[in-house]
Design a protein around this motif. Structure first.
Motif, mmCIF file in Angstrom:
data_model
loop_
_atom_site.group_PDB
_atom_site.id
_atom_site.type_symbol
_atom_site.label_atom_id
_atom_site.label_comp_id
_atom_site.label_asym_id
_atom_site.label_seq_id
_atom_site.Cartn_x
_atom_site.Cartn_y
_atom_site.Cartn_z
ATOM 1 N N THR A 235 -6.630 12.548 11.061
ATOM 2 C CA THR A 235 -7.821 13.373 11.201
ATOM 3 C C THR A 235 -7.807 14.522 10.205
ATOM 4 O OG1 THR A 235 -7.644 12.839 13.516
ATOM 5 C CG2 THR A 235 -9.222 14.508 12.932
ATOM 6 N N GLU A 236 -6.651 15.106 10.007
ATOM 7 C CA GLU A 236 -6.604 16.292 9.152
ATOM 8 C C GLU A 236 -6.465 15.959 7.677
ATOM 9 O OE1 GLU A 236 -7.310 19.045 10.457
ATOM 10 O OE2 GLU A 236 -7.215 18.307 12.512
ATOM 11 N N ALA A 237 -6.024 14.762 7.360
ATOM 12 C CA ALA A 237 -5.799 14.425 5.951
ATOM 13 C C ALA A 237 -7.122 14.355 5.202
ATOM 14 C CB ALA A 237 -5.068 13.093 5.856
ATOM 15 N N PRO A 238 -7.095 14.622 3.885
ATOM 16 C CA PRO A 238 -8.290 14.344 3.095
ATOM 17 C C PRO A 238 -8.520 12.832 3.069
ATOM 18 C CG PRO A 238 -6.443 14.819 1.659
ATOM 19 C CD PRO A 238 -5.981 15.087 3.066
ATOM 20 N N THR A 239 -9.733 12.425 2.687
ATOM 21 C CA THR A 239 -10.062 10.998 2.718
ATOM 22 C C THR A 239 -9.007 10.158 2.003
ATOM 23 O OG1 THR A 239 -12.388 11.534 2.789
ATOM 24 C CG2 THR A 239 -11.813 9.313 2.099
ATOM 25 N N ALA A 240 -8.627 10.598 0.815
ATOM 26 C CA ALA A 240 -7.661 9.813 0.043
ATOM 27 C C ALA A 240 -6.360 9.660 0.815
ATOM 28 C CB ALA A 240 -7.402 10.490 -1.300
ATOM 29 N N GLY A 241 -5.943 10.742 1.458
ATOM 30 C CA GLY A 241 -4.703 10.678 2.232
ATOM 31 C C GLY A 241 -4.825 9.711 3.390
ATOM 32 N N SER A 242 -5.966 9.750 4.089
ATOM 33 C CA SER A 242 -6.159 8.838 5.218
ATOM 34 C C SER A 242 -6.114 7.397 4.748
ATOM 35 C CB SER A 242 -7.504 9.094 5.889
ATOM 36 O OG SER A 242 -7.585 10.402 6.353
ATOM 37 N N VAL A 243 -6.772 7.121 3.625
ATOM 38 C CA VAL A 243 -6.845 5.739 3.155
ATOM 39 C C VAL A 243 -5.452 5.239 2.793
ATOM 40 C CG1 VAL A 243 -7.798 4.202 1.426
ATOM 41 C CG2 VAL A 243 -9.189 6.048 2.334
ATOM 42 N N GLY A 335 -5.192 -2.908 5.789
ATOM 43 C CA GLY A 335 -5.235 -2.046 4.612
ATOM 44 C C GLY A 335 -6.621 -2.011 4.006
ATOM 45 N N VAL A 336 -7.240 -3.177 3.920
ATOM 46 C CA VAL A 336 -8.549 -3.231 3.262
ATOM 47 C C VAL A 336 -9.622 -2.665 4.179
ATOM 48 C CG1 VAL A 336 -10.283 -4.783 2.339
ATOM 49 C CG2 VAL A 336 -7.882 -5.171 1.832
ATOM 50 N N SER A 337 -9.685 -3.163 5.420
ATOM 51 C CA SER A 337 -10.852 -2.788 6.216
ATOM 52 C C SER A 337 -10.733 -1.382 6.778
ATOM 53 C CB SER A 337 -11.108 -3.813 7.323
ATOM 54 O OG SER A 337 -9.954 -3.968 8.107
ATOM 55 N N THR A 338 -9.553 -0.982 7.234
ATOM 56 C CA THR A 338 -9.443 0.393 7.722
ATOM 57 C C THR A 338 -9.506 1.378 6.560
ATOM 58 O OG1 THR A 338 -8.132 -0.415 9.546
ATOM 59 C CG2 THR A 338 -8.074 1.925 9.154
ATOM 60 N N GLY A 339 -8.939 0.978 5.411
ATOM 61 C CA GLY A 339 -9.105 1.804 4.223
ATOM 62 C C GLY A 339 -10.581 2.014 3.923
ATOM 63 N N ALA A 340 -11.347 0.916 3.986
ATOM 64 C CA ALA A 340 -12.773 1.020 3.699
ATOM 65 C C ALA A 340 -13.482 1.883 4.736
ATOM 66 C CB ALA A 340 -13.397 -0.374 3.660
ATOM 67 N N LEU A 341 -13.067 1.762 6.000
ATOM 68 C CA LEU A 341 -13.682 2.600 7.036
ATOM 69 C C LEU A 341 -13.450 4.077 6.749
ATOM 70 C CD1 LEU A 341 -12.981 0.922 10.494
ATOM 71 C CD2 LEU A 341 -15.180 1.359 9.426
ATOM 72 N N PHE A 342 -12.218 4.414 6.380
ATOM 73 C CA PHE A 342 -11.934 5.818 6.077
ATOM 74 C C PHE A 342 -12.732 6.288 4.870
ATOM 75 C CE2 PHE A 342 -7.947 5.645 8.659
ATOM 76 C CZ PHE A 342 -8.259 6.719 9.456
ATOM 77 N N LEU A 343 -12.901 5.404 3.876
ATOM 78 C CA LEU A 343 -13.693 5.782 2.705
ATOM 79 C C LEU A 343 -15.126 6.086 3.114
ATOM 80 C CD1 LEU A 343 -12.350 3.179 0.128
ATOM 81 C CD2 LEU A 343 -12.061 5.650 0.025
ATOM 82 N N LEU A 344 -15.692 5.223 3.980
ATOM 83 C CA LEU A 344 -17.083 5.409 4.381
ATOM 84 C C LEU A 344 -17.231 6.654 5.252
ATOM 85 C CD1 LEU A 344 -17.871 1.679 5.033
ATOM 86 C CD2 LEU A 344 -19.005 3.138 3.359
ATOM 87 N N VAL A 345 -16.278 6.859 6.172
ATOM 88 C CA VAL A 345 -16.334 8.072 6.982
ATOM 89 C C VAL A 345 -16.234 9.302 6.077
ATOM 90 C CG1 VAL A 345 -15.131 9.400 8.737
ATOM 91 C CG2 VAL A 345 -15.442 6.959 9.047
#
Lengths: 536, 498
Positions: A235-243, A335-345
């Protein structure tokens, strides 16, 4: 040498970036993107050069140089199919992440350097074939990730980053003790192959070693109940970190089970397998239930990771060819789909500066392309046939169902409810965020996908579709590694049964006649399972 | 009539060079008519480098002065380490004292004399020689601790250190007399520590004597429960002195401790019982626990580093413990040596950064409260990015995070501990070191993730300080990534131990 190049190219890029002036953010963005793209290009050479046949050597692109010979530590690297897939995932995700992070405006130089150093450490973790080298890369991840969350994160970043660091560091140090113990009992070598070959310890010591390794990996996965750092960090990470965290770092834990905890300590692993599988199932259901009550989009996606990684762990613990293959495949999918979700969020967050679900609603009219992408990614995340998620979940559940672990069918049945819950919370999220009436006036002026964002998200969607429709090229490299692990565990099982004749076989697939019988098992959620018989 | 051979002189060359440097600085200070003391730090570094080179050149001469000392690889390695620590501390001291207008020749002279004592201690194989070396070292350090004599805290630190240090010296001396009593060979030609201890096998007097010697040395290295002076003295002493003390005294005292340990367990059956090993194991456990636990709540970074230095003494005790097994001696001693070297650079570096940003107050003798508070480091990464980066590297190394020298050092020490079968202690050590990550990281949090307070001064800028920090950072990183040259050297040195 190619593998070493892929590992150290990002680090070299980071060193060059350190010399560039900090006052030129555009230069740093461009350079980091270039370096990560070059790394991806180089890793394509690994992909092309990998021989996925059973006759090929187990580890390819091997390089074995002395590193600290006075202490018996070597620079030994090499890839099996699973490591290759995860390296490809890393090199493919990193340029996308860097492109998505062009919006970071503060301390761009340090941000990009952290990402590049992180990439080297991640690839190194998957490629290492020396226990100390592995540990070095494994721990080296922590520092850049710690900075990414702590410097560029949101409000509660300090709490989250310290918790992340301490949790993972404290869990990993016991693994170091275990590695040193292995060294003292395998003829004085830190080499992975030597340790796997000639480790001689008592059963009690093997259990302790297995648990020390498993603890480090279980925290990283994260497995219930060791997952509490993840929602905060995500939650606290920047988008790149979350992905990166969701896309690659969590896979280091499951990869660790696959590469180290299971093959190095097979007897102890077999003994503890039901417990770990049970925790995986609990994680699946618990993560999914937690998703239902989240107010914060990123937190929701974080808990969905707990649930999805539970599937991966269940597939690994099934110790059937299908389950292991599915587990590996699900690592990539997640990796792909949750990464993509974090990118979109992250994209939504950049527009509205809030992650609260209640702040949105009906934004599909304003941002139709983002909404479309989000729906596709959601469908992949819940495992709709035709997307990558289906292939992975199907293999895991069928592999678990057909396995010989005690209580395996119950585990598969309960896990299958996670699939349903997954559909519920994800579709509900889509509905609350994108559909309905626009309740908040601020949502009326949102710009849609920019060209840069399109370049970020289109590759992810392409991967989702390709991996869903043509899984074979992605499954094939993993096969030899999976088969070898099954064989290795079967040998251990046979050894244990020779000692204790009453013990039933517990590794591999049940014979079809037996597998056919419980097809009429209770629970509508298992509707997909009879197909497993045909699949084989 | 005993004669002095060429070998004896060659072996003594490092000690002589360091003492000569001290005398040179004292003399030039007397005749100095201007306030220009720029040459003093340079001269100190030059003598330190010369002494280190002399130790390397002397190499493996074996027993000298009829067995009262030995010039082996172990001694050479420790001498090089303390000389390196002296050079770094001198550069740090020049900038720190310069900023306070307190630079005097005595500072460097005392540091040189202390280092002479340390390098003699590294060679000593006779308890009386060791005692003399310890006194030379300690008396100089007592005076150094009181170097900022107008302040209340330095006076308290020096006084405390002197009283407790004198007490520990008395213990050491009493233990020595018991050992001589038990073995009955003291003062006779050919008597050495090694021979004495082996000869007195099984005598209760010997065990008591060794226990007292152990207690005396535990005072010097700050092992729990003999550590209570450490936080106050480290906090009150001038920061460069603290840095020098933490690294140098520890290295020299551990050298003697390792030699006592080896002498006690020289491989002759019945030379000692498990009592001594259990004693050291207990000390190690307590030291690791208490050092790490008490470091956590400290607000002052200097005090935190003091407790952390106690914790590091605990890890080093693990290596000493492993050195008790003759089969593992080379492994354990090379781990010990590598740890000492890596701790020297990282600790001096950390104290140097702290010294650069600590609150100087308004005049001589002024001691602003909270001069070394962790708040002083808030936002340092924006005010002084390179300084913050250096501090982050030192903190990571002290915490043992790869790829830094501190990680390799911990790896080697824990490896020998586990090979020696004390895996429970190793588990305790590694868990407490995870606790260490918490307080070291807090410094990084303040530097990188907290905004700076208004109107913070930028601290000391000095080319000498930059050079010292650059050397320390490069050493920490290079030893972390490519430790082989040094660990190979440590291994060769440990194999040469006599």
């Amino acid at each position: 040498m190619l593998l070493a190049t892929v590992i150290f190219l990002p680090l070299a890029g980071a060193l060059v970036a350190a010399l560039l002036p900090a006052g030129e953010p555009a230069q740093h963005r461009g350079w980091a993107l270039f370096v990560s793209a070059a790394t991806f290009a180089a890793s394509l050479g690994l992909w092309a050069g990998f021989d996925a046949s059973m006759a090929a050597p187990e580890f390819q692109f091997e390089l074995n140089l002395p590193w600290i010979p006075s202490a018996g530590i070597g620079f030994h690297i090499g890839l099996d199919g699973v490591a290759l897939l995860l390296v490809m995932l890393t090199t493919a995700l990193t340029p996308v992440v860097i492109l998505s992070a062009f919006t970071v405006g503060e301390r761009v130089k340090e941000f990009m350097i952290s990402l590049l150093v992180l990439e080297t450490a991640m690839i190194g973790t998957f490629a290492a074939l020396d226990l100390v080298l592995f540990y070095v890369f494994w721990e080296a991840i922590l520092v850049p990730m710690y900075l990414l969350i702590g410097v560029w994160g949101s409000v509660n970043r300090l709490y989250a980053t310290v918790k992340f660091f301490l949790y993972t560091f404290a869990a990993s140090v016991l693994m170091l003790v275990a590695i040193l113990y292995v060294f003292a009992h395998d003829g004085g070598s830190f080499d992975y192959l030597a340790a796997r070959q000639s480790l001689q310890v008592t059963p009690g010591a093997q259990t302790a070693l297995f648990l020390a390794f498993a603890l480090a990996f279980a925290v990283k996965v994260p497995m219930f109940p060791l997952h509490t750092w993840l929602p905060d960090a995500h939650t606290e990470a920047p988008t790149a970190g979350s992905v990166i965290l969701a896309g690659v770092l969590l896979k280091m834990g499951t990869f660790g089970f696959f590469r180290y905890a299971l093959p190095l300590f097979p007897d102890a692993a077999l003994a503890w397998r039901p417990a770990i599988a049970a925790l995986a199932v609990v994680g699946i259901v618990y993560g999914a239930l937690m998703c239902l009550v989240q107010q914060d989009m990123k937190r929701l996606v974080a808990y969905s990771s707990v649930s999805h990684l539970g599937f991966v762990m269940l597939g690994l613990m099934a110790l059937t060819a299908e389950g292991l293959t599915g587990g590996v495949y699900q690592m990539l999918n997640h990796g792909v789909s949750t990464g993509a979700l974090f990118l979109l969020v992250g994209m939504l967050y950049e527009r509205r500066h809030t992650r609260l679900i209640s702040e949105y609603g009906g934004v599909a009219k304003q941002v139709p392309w983002i909404a479309t992408a989000f729906v596709v990614v959601t469908l992949s995340s819940i495992g709709l046939p035709g997307t990558n998620g289906f292939v992975g979940e199907f293999l895991i559940l069928s592999g678990t169902w057909l396995g010989r672990m005690p209580g395996t069918q119950l585990a598969a049945a309960v896990a299958a409810t996670g699939v349903i819950l997954g559909a519920v919370y994800m579709l509900w999220l889509v509905e609350r965020v994108f559909y309905g009436k626009i309740g908040n006036e601020e949502n009326r002026r949102l710009p849609d996908l920019s060209l840069r964002e399109a370049f970020v998200i289109v590759p992810m969607i392409a991967l989702i579709v390709v991996m869903g429709l043509v899984p074979q090229p992605f499954l094939a490299p993993a096969r030899p590694a999976v088969e070898r692990l099954v064989t290795r565990m079967q040998e251990a099982d046979r050894r244990l049964r020779a000692r204790d004749p009453a013990r039933p076989p517990s590794v591999g697939t049940q014979p079809p006649a037996v597998a056919g019988l419980p097809a009429a098992a209770p629970g509508g959620a298992l509707a997909a399972l009879p197909a497993a018989g045909e699949g084989r | 009539m005993p004669t002095v051979s060429a070998n004896d002189l060659l072996a003594l060359a490092p000690v002589a060079l360091l003492a000569l440097g001290g005398i040179a600085l004292l003399l030039t200070e007397v005749f100095l008519t201007t306030g220009r003391r720029g040459y003093q730090a340079g001269l100190t570094v030059a003598f330190a480098v010369a002494a280190g080179a002399a130790a390397l050149a002397a190499g493996n001469l074996g027993p000298v002065f009829r067995g009262q000392a030995t010039a082996d690889g172990f001694a050479a390695f420790v001498t090089v380490t303390v000389c390196g620590g002296l050079a770094l501390a001198a550069m740090v001291g020049a900038s720190w004292l310069g900023a306070r207008d307190a630079e005097r020749g005595e500072f460097y002279a005392l540091a040189l004399f202390a280092t002479a004592g340390m390098s003699l201690l590294a060679m000593a194989t006779d308890l009386l020689v060791a005692f003399i070396a310890i006194e030379v070292m300690s008396l100089s350090i007592y005076a150094l601790a009181a170097f900022m004599r107008r302040g209340r805290k330095p006076a308290e630190a020096a006084f405390k250190y002197f009283i407790l240090g004198a007490f520990s010296s008395a213990l050491l001396l009493y233990g020595t007399s018991l050992v001589y009593g038990a073995t009955g060979t003291g003062g006779r030609p050919g008597s050495t520590l090694l021979a004495d201890v082996a000869r007195g096998a099984g005598s209760p007097l010997l065990v008591a004597g060794l226990a007292l010697i152990l207690a005396g040395l535990a005072f010097k290295v700050g092992a729990v429960p003999f550590h209570v002076w450490t936080p106050d003295v480290y906090e009150g002493a001038p920061t460069p002195v603290t840095a020098f003390m933490a690294a140098g005294v520890k290295a020299a005292a551990f050298a003697l401790l390792a030699r006592v340990m080896m002498a006690t367990y020289a491989g002759t059956a019945g030379s000692a019982d498990g009592f001594f090993l259990q004693l050291i194991g207990t000390l190690a456990l307590l030291t690791m626990l208490v050092g790490n636990l008490f470091a956590v709540p400290q607000r002052s970074v200097k005090r935190m580093l003091a407790y952390s230095s106690i914790a590091h003494a605990g890890y080093l005790l693990l290596a000493v413990l492993a050195a008790g097994q003759p089969a593992l001696r080379a492994d354990a001693l090379s781990g010990l040596l590598f740890y000492l070297a890596s701790y020297t650079v990282a600790a001096i570096g950390a104290f140097a950064v702290l010294g650069a940003v600590e609150d100087r107050g308004t005049g001589p003798g002024a001691e602003p409260p909270g001069a070394c508070d962790v708040d002083r480091l808030a936002g340092l990464s924006r005010r002084r990015p390179l300084l913050a980066f250096a501090m982050a590297v030192f903190m990571l190394s002290l915490a043992g995070v790869p790829p830094t020298a501190g990680f390799v050092a911990k790896l080697l020490v824990f490896k020998s501990a586990i090979a020696a079968g004390s895996w429970a202690l190793a588990v305790a050590g590694i868990l407490t070191s995870a606790l260490g990550a918490y307080y070291y990281l807090r410094v990084v949090v303040f530097m990188y993730m907290r905004p700076a307070a208004e109107g913070e001064p930028e601290g000391i800028f000095s080319p000498l300080l930059s050079v010292a920090l650059l050397i320390a950072v490069v050493a920490v990183v290079v030893l972390g990534i490519g430790p082989e040259p040094l660990s190979g050297f440590a291994r060769a040195a440990a194999a040469m131990v006599r």
